[in-house]
Design a protein around this motif. Structure first.
Motif, PDB file in Angstrom:
ATOM      1  N   ALA A 182       0.827  -1.207   0.000  1.00 50.50           N
ATOM      2  CA  ALA A 182       0.000   0.000   0.000  1.00 50.50           C
ATOM      3  C   ALA A 182       0.863   1.258   0.000  1.00 50.50           C
ATOM      4  O   ALA A 182       0.563   2.236  -0.699  1.00 50.50           O
ATOM      5  N   VAL A 183       1.938   1.251   0.785  1.00 47.74           N
ATOM      6  CA  VAL A 183       2.845   2.395   0.790  1.00 47.74           C
ATOM      7  C   VAL A 183       3.509   2.543  -0.573  1.00 47.74           C
ATOM      8  O   VAL A 183       3.645   3.657  -1.105  1.00 47.74           O
ATOM      9  N   ASP A 184       3.900   1.429  -1.163  1.00 44.86           N
ATOM     10  CA  ASP A 184       4.509   1.455  -2.494  1.00 44.86           C
ATOM     11  C   ASP A 184       3.522   2.002  -3.521  1.00 44.86           C
ATOM     12  O   ASP A 184       3.900   2.771  -4.424  1.00 44.86           O
ATOM     13  N   PHE A 185       2.251   1.650  -3.373  1.00 45.10           N
ATOM     14  CA  PHE A 185       1.204   2.180  -4.255  1.00 45.10           C
ATOM     15  C   PHE A 185       1.147   3.698  -4.160  1.00 45.10           C
ATOM     16  O   PHE A 185       1.042   4.403  -5.179  1.00 45.10           O
ATOM     17  N   ALA A 186       1.215   4.220  -2.941  1.00 41.85           N
ATOM     18  CA  ALA A 186       1.170   5.669  -2.755  1.00 41.85           C
ATOM     19  C   ALA A 186       2.329   6.353  -3.447  1.00 41.85           C
ATOM     20  O   ALA A 186       2.164   7.368  -4.136  1.00 41.85           O
ATOM     21  N   VAL A 187       3.517   5.784  -3.277  1.00 40.55           N
ATOM     22  CA  VAL A 187       4.717   6.374  -3.881  1.00 40.55           C
ATOM     23  C   VAL A 187       4.624   6.339  -5.402  1.00 40.55           C
ATOM     24  O   VAL A 187       4.931   7.327  -6.088  1.00 40.55           O
ATOM     25  N   LYS A 188       4.197   5.211  -5.944  1.00 41.29           N
ATOM     26  CA  LYS A 188       4.116   5.076  -7.398  1.00 41.29           C
ATOM     27  C   LYS A 188       2.997   5.929  -7.992  1.00 41.29           C
ATOM     28  O   LYS A 188       3.122   6.444  -9.109  1.00 41.29           O
ATOM     29  N   THR A 189       1.909   6.077  -7.252  1.00 41.91           N
ATOM     30  CA  THR A 189       0.761   6.825  -7.774  1.00 41.91           C
ATOM     31  C   THR A 189       1.013   8.319  -7.806  1.00 41.91           C
ATOM     32  O   THR A 189       0.686   9.007  -8.785  1.00 41.91           O
ATOM     33  N   PHE A 190       1.607   8.848  -6.738  1.00 38.30           N
ATOM     34  CA  PHE A 190       1.775  10.291  -6.632  1.00 38.30           C
ATOM     35  C   PHE A 190       3.227  10.749  -6.574  1.00 38.30           C
ATOM     36  O   PHE A 190       3.503  11.933  -6.366  1.00 38.30           O
ATOM     37  N   GLY A 191       4.168   9.813  -6.719  1.00 43.29           N
ATOM     38  CA  GLY A 191       5.570  10.206  -6.854  1.00 43.29           C
ATOM     39  C   GLY A 191       6.341  10.422  -5.574  1.00 43.29           C
ATOM     40  O   GLY A 191       7.465  10.930  -5.605  1.00 43.29           O
ATOM     41  N   GLY A 192       5.756  10.050  -4.444  1.00 42.39           N
ATOM     42  CA  GLY A 192       6.477  10.215  -3.187  1.00 42.39           C
ATOM     43  C   GLY A 192       5.557  10.029  -2.008  1.00 42.39           C
ATOM     44  O   GLY A 192       4.386   9.652  -2.152  1.00 42.39           O
ATOM     45  N   LEU A 193       6.084  10.286  -0.817  1.00 39.12           N
ATOM     46  CA  LEU A 193       5.286  10.197   0.398  1.00 39.12           C
ATOM     47  C   LEU A 193       5.813  11.235   1.386  1.00 39.12           C
ATOM     48  O   LEU A 193       6.961  11.170   1.813  1.00 39.12           O
TER      49      LEU A 193
END
Length: 259
Positions: free
Chosen positions: A83-94
């Motif tokens: 899920a964290v990886d999804f966030a990074v890939k979707t919006f380019g960072g966290l």
């Protein structure tokens, strides 16, 4: 109670930042996702209830918020990592993370509390927060910045009869928060916790009127809190306004612990 927070929100406060919120399909998590979105953040709504997460995202998008839904089981480290990886890939960072997902568990005295319920509550409310930080922190450390807020509870500082697993888990969340905050303070990552009192959320929806009134009586404010009131404190802790706030535990409890 209705808070009129939306009229005073700085819509650029979190502009350009990505926020990841667990348990965000309802309650405090949803209110937090909405508050961060109104502040300009791109929001990843993470929840075990994928349909609920998607409904929350649809509502956010109607407000003009960039948002995406992801299913997550916070008791499963691999699911949280994905899920964290999804966030990074979707919006380019966290940039911002709120580890909020939690369950109440059964009501029973310690000597009668079921082992299965203990395991389930600890896995969700304590291990789930650890897994969140375990995968959020490396992303933030690589960027040299970030802010995390963990949802504890008033029961992170006091006991409560027949809630041994919940109280133990929330005390643990406070310890996790303080430890991680010390470890990463010099790496540009601020980590704090909130301790809500009893809040009008779906967790209380099946409570009878007498029990509800009993909870109200424990709060000097004379009422229970709202998710929006907790979300305002979370937003502050995630913001640059709290730049020197690290490893702290902020009670949002209507005076419950002041009794």
């Amino acid at each position: 109670m209705s808070t009129n927070a939306t009229s005073t929100v700085d819509t650029t406060e979190f502009a350009g930042k990505t926020a990841f919120v667990t348990g965000a399909a309802s309650g405090i998590g949803l209110a937090t996702a909405q508050r961060l979105g109104r502040g300009g953040a791109k929001v990843v709504v993470a929840d075990y209830n994928k349909d609920g997460a998607e409904a929350a995202v649809a509502a956010l998008k109607r407000e003009g918020v960039e948002a995406a839904a992801v299913a997550v089981d916070v008791t499963d480290a691999a699911s949280v990592e994905a899920a964290v990886d999804f966030a990074v890939k979707t919006f380019g960072g966290l940039d911002l993370a709120v580890n909020n997902a939690g369950i109440s568990g059964e009501s029973a005295p310690t000597g009668e509390y079921s082992v299965d319920n203990w395991d389930r509550v600890i896995a969700t409310n304590l291990s789930g927060v650890f897994y969140g930080m375990r995968y959020q922190i490396p992303v933030m450390a690589a960027a040299g910045k970030g802010a995390i807020v963990n949802t504890a509870s008033i029961l992170g500082s006091v006991g409560f009869p027949n809630a041994v697993a919940y109280s133990s888990a929330k005390h643990g969340v406070v310890g996790l928060t303080k430890t991680a905050a010390m470890e990463y303070a010099t790496q540009g990552i601020r980590i704090n916790a909130v301790g809500p009192g009893f809040i009008e959320t779906p967790l209380l929806k099946n409570m009878d009127e007498a029990a509800h009134d009993g909870l109200v009586s424990l709060h000097p404010a004379g009422r229970l809190g709202t998710g929006e009131e907790v979300a305002e404190v979370i937003a502050f802790l995630l913001s640059d306004r709290a730049s020197f706030v690290m490893g702290s535990y902020h009670l949002v409890d209507g005076g419950y612990t002041a009794r």
